[in-house]
Design a protein around this motif. Structure first.
Motif, mmCIF file in Angstrom:
data_model
loop_
_atom_site.group_PDB
_atom_site.id
_atom_site.type_symbol
_atom_site.label_atom_id
_atom_site.label_comp_id
_atom_site.label_asym_id
_atom_site.label_seq_id
_atom_site.Cartn_x
_atom_site.Cartn_y
_atom_site.Cartn_z
ATOM 1 N N GLU A 34 -31.456 -9.718 19.341
ATOM 2 C CA GLU A 34 -31.621 -11.108 18.905
ATOM 3 C C GLU A 34 -30.303 -11.780 18.538
ATOM 4 O O GLU A 34 -30.220 -13.004 18.433
ATOM 5 C CB GLU A 34 -32.581 -11.195 17.727
ATOM 6 C CG GLU A 34 -32.173 -10.396 16.496
ATOM 7 C CD GLU A 34 -32.750 -8.993 16.483
ATOM 8 O OE1 GLU A 34 -32.889 -8.435 15.387
ATOM 9 O OE2 GLU A 34 -33.057 -8.479 17.584
ATOM 10 N N CYS A 35 -29.259 -10.968 18.328
ATOM 11 C CA CYS A 35 -27.953 -11.540 17.995
ATOM 12 C C CYS A 35 -27.414 -12.411 19.118
ATOM 13 O O CYS A 35 -26.694 -13.379 18.877
ATOM 14 C CB CYS A 35 -26.949 -10.428 17.707
ATOM 15 S SG CYS A 35 -27.223 -9.566 16.142
ATOM 16 N N VAL A 36 -27.774 -12.066 20.363
ATOM 17 C CA VAL A 36 -27.263 -12.810 21.515
ATOM 18 C C VAL A 36 -27.756 -14.243 21.476
ATOM 19 O O VAL A 36 -26.998 -15.196 21.680
ATOM 20 C CB VAL A 36 -27.689 -12.136 22.834
ATOM 21 C CG1 VAL A 36 -27.143 -12.899 24.025
ATOM 22 C CG2 VAL A 36 -27.223 -10.691 22.858
ATOM 23 N N GLY A 37 -29.050 -14.406 21.157
ATOM 24 C CA GLY A 37 -29.625 -15.740 21.176
ATOM 25 C C GLY A 37 -29.166 -16.625 20.039
ATOM 26 O O GLY A 37 -28.958 -17.824 20.224
ATOM 27 N N ARG A 38 -28.988 -16.040 18.843
ATOM 28 C CA ARG A 38 -28.680 -16.882 17.685
ATOM 29 C C ARG A 38 -27.186 -17.088 17.450
ATOM 30 O O ARG A 38 -26.805 -17.862 16.592
ATOM 31 C CB ARG A 38 -29.300 -16.289 16.421
ATOM 32 C CG ARG A 38 -28.730 -14.965 15.965
ATOM 33 C CD ARG A 38 -29.197 -14.627 14.558
ATOM 34 N NE ARG A 38 -28.609 -13.399 14.059
ATOM 35 C CZ ARG A 38 -29.265 -12.275 13.850
ATOM 36 N NH1 ARG A 38 -30.561 -12.210 14.146
ATOM 37 N NH2 ARG A 38 -28.648 -11.213 13.372
ATOM 38 N N SER A 39 -26.365 -16.413 18.215
ATOM 39 C CA SER A 39 -24.930 -16.520 17.968
ATOM 40 C C SER A 39 -24.355 -17.845 18.436
ATOM 41 O O SER A 39 -23.435 -18.390 17.834
ATOM 42 C CB SER A 39 -24.195 -15.375 18.659
ATOM 43 O OG SER A 39 -24.263 -15.523 20.068
ATOM 44 N N GLY A 40 -24.878 -18.374 19.535
ATOM 45 C CA GLY A 40 -24.368 -19.629 20.067
ATOM 46 C C GLY A 40 -22.987 -19.502 20.686
ATOM 47 O O GLY A 40 -22.280 -20.508 20.840
ATOM 48 N N LEU A 41 -22.598 -18.285 21.044
ATOM 49 C CA LEU A 41 -21.274 -18.056 21.617
ATOM 50 C C LEU A 41 -21.334 -18.198 23.132
ATOM 51 O O LEU A 41 -22.065 -17.474 23.806
ATOM 52 C CB LEU A 41 -20.766 -16.665 21.235
ATOM 53 C CG LEU A 41 -20.495 -16.410 19.750
ATOM 54 C CD1 LEU A 41 -20.169 -14.944 19.523
ATOM 55 C CD2 LEU A 41 -19.358 -17.296 19.251
ATOM 56 N N ARG A 42 -20.555 -19.105 23.650
ATOM 57 C CA ARG A 42 -20.499 -19.305 25.085
ATOM 58 C C ARG A 42 -19.235 -18.656 25.643
ATOM 59 O O ARG A 42 -18.149 -18.867 25.122
ATOM 60 C CB ARG A 42 -20.504 -20.796 25.421
ATOM 61 C CG ARG A 42 -21.811 -21.494 25.065
ATOM 62 C CD ARG A 42 -21.792 -22.933 25.512
ATOM 63 N NE ARG A 42 -23.050 -23.600 25.225
ATOM 64 C CZ ARG A 42 -23.312 -24.873 25.529
ATOM 65 N NH1 ARG A 42 -22.369 -25.609 26.131
ATOM 66 N NH2 ARG A 42 -24.482 -25.394 25.236
ATOM 67 N N GLY A 43 -19.430 -17.884 26.692
ATOM 68 C CA GLY A 43 -18.292 -17.228 27.317
ATOM 69 C C GLY A 43 -18.094 -15.794 26.870
ATOM 70 O O GLY A 43 -17.283 -15.071 27.476
#
Length: 277
Positions: A34-43
């Protein structure tokens, strides 16, 4: 630069965001998908898994990383990741997050940590740097605790005012690396004259900090020495009380009693065998 970050919490994600904005290649490792979705990190690239497992680190191709950052909220995990990165994959640079200041002593080269980031200590240094004028403030430890970056704000009545940097007898293991004057950084030279309010930044060995303090502010160095001596005296006195209370001399010695009884027994036997008896 390729950077691998273990731990995609608030700290790890913030580090990744800054590095991505500077154009670096960032891979984050975390156990929680779930960290992937909530991080908001692009790239950023992601790897879901346990960073303490060798298989996970092999999948991350850690041998190709320039820097590994252990930024989890668990000091044990950060130490293990740093050690594996350094010993198993030969990573050139490791940075370890210290969550509990009591564990700071373990974050050194024996655990594969090149730079330990102790947030409470950094905040303390920044507070001291903002209010301490005329004393040396350590900002950051470097090279696994061997060297440090320190700062000194020159007070108005400093004996250094008006002197050039080249005329001051600095300790051998301390170097002026920057001057901050009127919010503008200056590259120091031997001809630069020290002015009140200057912020002098040094790279020094930790062992030479006291020598540097004595050069910059003899009064502050004397006060610090007095505080250390009083602290040592207090610890010595506190340690002495239990020792006095628990002194072995205050308790009967069974060996001495046994020896006395034996001696009395010999005297009694000798007396009973005496012809005069």
């Amino acid at each position: 630069m390729k950077v691998v970050i273990a731990g995609a919490g608030s700290v790890g994600s913030s580090i990744a965001k800054e590095l991505l904005s500077h154009g670096h290649d960032v891979l984050l490792i975390d156990e929680k998908p779930e960290c992937v979705g909530r991080s908001g990190l692009r790239g950023a690239r992601w790897l879901i898994g346990d960073a303490c497992e060798l298989t996970t680190l092999k999948d991350a191709q850690l041998e190709e990383a320039d820097v590994v950052v252990s930024a989890t909220g668990d000091d044990k995990v950060n130490l293990v990741v740093s050690l594996l990165a350094k010993s198993e994959f030969g990573v050139a640079r490791t940075v370890g997050r210290v969550n509990n200041p009591k564990n700071d002593w373990m974050f050194d080269d024996s655990w594969g940590v090149d730079v330990a980031v102790n947030t409470p200590r950094l905040m303390t240094a920044l507070v001291e740097e903002a209010v301490e004028i005329g004393d040396l403030v350590r900002l950051l430890s470097l090279q696994t605790g061997v060297s440090s970056m320190v700062e000194f704000t020159v007070p108005a009545d400093s004996h250094l005012t008006g002197r050039t940097l080249g005329s001051i007898d600095w300790p051998l293991d301390a170097t002026v690396v920057a001057i901050l004057r009127d919010d503008a950084p200056i590259t120091p030279s031997n001809d630069d004259v020290v002015e009140p309010g200057d912020e002098l930044f040094f790279i020094t060995t930790i062992a030479a900090e006291d020598e540097l303090r004595a050069v910059l502010s003899p009064a502050a160095a004397a006060a610090a020495a007095q505080v250390r001596q009083e602290s040592l005296d207090a610890e010595s006195g506190a340690a002495g009380f239990p020792a006095a209370a628990e002194s072995p001399a205050a308790e009967p010695d069974p060996l001495a009693d046994s020896g006395a009884t034996t001696a009395e027994g010999r005297e009694t036997t000798h007396a009973s065998q005496s012809p005069s008896a």
